[in-house]
Design a protein around this motif. Structure first.
Motif, PDB file in Angstrom:
ATOM      1  N   GLN A 261       0.829  -1.205   0.000  1.00 15.31           N
ATOM      2  CA  GLN A 261       0.000   0.000   0.000  1.00 15.31           C
ATOM      3  C   GLN A 261       0.865   1.258   0.000  1.00 15.31           C
ATOM      4  OE1 GLN A 261      -2.510  -0.603   3.428  1.00 15.31           O
ATOM      5  NE2 GLN A 261      -4.206  -1.336   2.170  1.00 15.31           N
ATOM      6  N   TYR A 262       1.941   1.243   0.782  1.00 15.10           N
ATOM      7  CA  TYR A 262       2.845   2.385   0.807  1.00 15.10           C
ATOM      8  C   TYR A 262       3.488   2.592  -0.567  1.00 15.10           C
ATOM      9  CZ  TYR A 262       6.924   5.264   1.552  1.00 15.10           C
ATOM     10  OH  TYR A 262       7.872   6.252   1.440  1.00 15.10           O
ATOM     11  N   ALA A 263       3.953   1.524  -1.171  1.00 11.12           N
ATOM     12  CA  ALA A 263       4.594   1.619  -2.489  1.00 11.12           C
ATOM     13  C   ALA A 263       3.613   2.145  -3.526  1.00 11.12           C
ATOM     14  CB  ALA A 263       5.146   0.266  -2.909  1.00 11.12           C
ATOM     15  N   THR A 264       2.379   1.668  -3.480  1.00 10.22           N
ATOM     16  CA  THR A 264       1.360   2.120  -4.423  1.00 10.22           C
ATOM     17  C   THR A 264       1.066   3.599  -4.236  1.00 10.22           C
ATOM     18  OG1 THR A 264       0.371  -0.086  -4.458  1.00 10.22           O
ATOM     19  CG2 THR A 264      -0.994   1.724  -5.261  1.00 10.22           C
ATOM     20  N   SER A 265       0.905   4.036  -2.999  1.00  4.82           N
ATOM     21  CA  SER A 265       0.624   5.455  -2.755  1.00  4.82           C
ATOM     22  C   SER A 265       1.799   6.329  -3.170  1.00  4.82           C
ATOM     23  CB  SER A 265       0.264   5.704  -1.296  1.00  4.82           C
ATOM     24  OG  SER A 265       1.369   5.468  -0.455  1.00  4.82           O
TER      25      SER A 265
ATOM     26  N   GLU B 282       1.769   9.285  -5.997  1.00  6.86           N
ATOM     27  CA  GLU B 282       2.265  10.621  -5.657  1.00  6.86           C
ATOM     28  C   GLU B 282       3.323  11.095  -6.657  1.00  6.86           C
ATOM     29  OE1 GLU B 282       4.921  12.675  -2.116  1.00  6.86           O
ATOM     30  OE2 GLU B 282       3.847  10.825  -1.695  1.00  6.86           O
ATOM     31  N   LEU B 283       4.249  10.216  -7.006  1.00  8.59           N
ATOM     32  CA  LEU B 283       5.299  10.584  -7.945  1.00  8.59           C
ATOM     33  C   LEU B 283       4.747  10.811  -9.348  1.00  8.59           C
ATOM     34  CD1 LEU B 283       8.116   8.189  -6.717  1.00  8.59           C
ATOM     35  CD2 LEU B 283       8.002  10.673  -6.440  1.00  8.59           C
ATOM     36  N   GLU B 284       3.754  10.013  -9.759  1.00  9.40           N
ATOM     37  CA  GLU B 284       3.135  10.216 -11.072  1.00  9.40           C
ATOM     38  C   GLU B 284       2.435  11.567 -11.138  1.00  9.40           C
ATOM     39  OE1 GLU B 284       0.615   6.843 -11.826  1.00  9.40           O
ATOM     40  OE2 GLU B 284       2.231   5.739 -12.777  1.00  9.40           O
ATOM     41  N   LYS B 285       1.792  11.973 -10.045  1.00 10.90           N
ATOM     42  CA  LYS B 285       1.136  13.286 -10.018  1.00 10.90           C
ATOM     43  C   LYS B 285       2.155  14.408 -10.145  1.00 10.90           C
ATOM     44  CE  LYS B 285      -2.987  11.952  -7.489  1.00 10.90           C
ATOM     45  NZ  LYS B 285      -3.741  12.061  -6.241  1.00 10.90           N
ATOM     46  N   MET B 286       3.336  14.225  -9.573  1.00 16.78           N
ATOM     47  CA  MET B 286       4.387  15.228  -9.699  1.00 16.78           C
ATOM     48  C   MET B 286       4.887  15.293 -11.136  1.00 16.78           C
ATOM     49  SD  MET B 286       6.515  14.592  -6.184  1.00 16.78           S
ATOM     50  CE  MET B 286       7.883  15.581  -6.692  1.00 16.78           C
TER      51      MET B 286
END
Length: 85
Positions: free
Chosen positions: A6-10, A14-18
């Motif tokens: 779950q942490y890796a997915t979130s 987050e990085l894709e949004k950046m």
């Protein structure tokens, strides 16, 4: 293990949004165009990725990064963006 997943997915989201910020049509300063033209294959990206790349170039220049470092980072971003066409 599930908490780690779950942490890796979130973090990926987050990085894709950046990387894939929503950038409206705009007129960029000449400096942005100069750096953009130095990034190999940047002109081959779809228009929405070109706008995002110019947005990131603008931010790096505003943060007073040296131009060679901006070109290197922009090349890396453009290469990553090719995977999201």
């Amino acid at each position: 293990m599930e908490a780690l997943l779950q942490y890796a997915t979130s973090r990926i989201i987050e990085l894709e949004k950046m990387l894939l910020v929503d950038v409206p049509e705009t007129v960029w300063p000449a400096e942005i165009g100069m750096v953009f033209s130095q990034v190999e294959r940047a002109g081959d990206l779809p228009a929405h990725h070109q706008r995002r790349l110019k947005h990131h170039i603008n931010r790096m220049l505003l943060e007073r990064m040296p131009v060679p470092a901006v070109i290197t980072a922009a090349w890396s971003l453009a290469h990553a963006m090719e995977k999201y066409e």
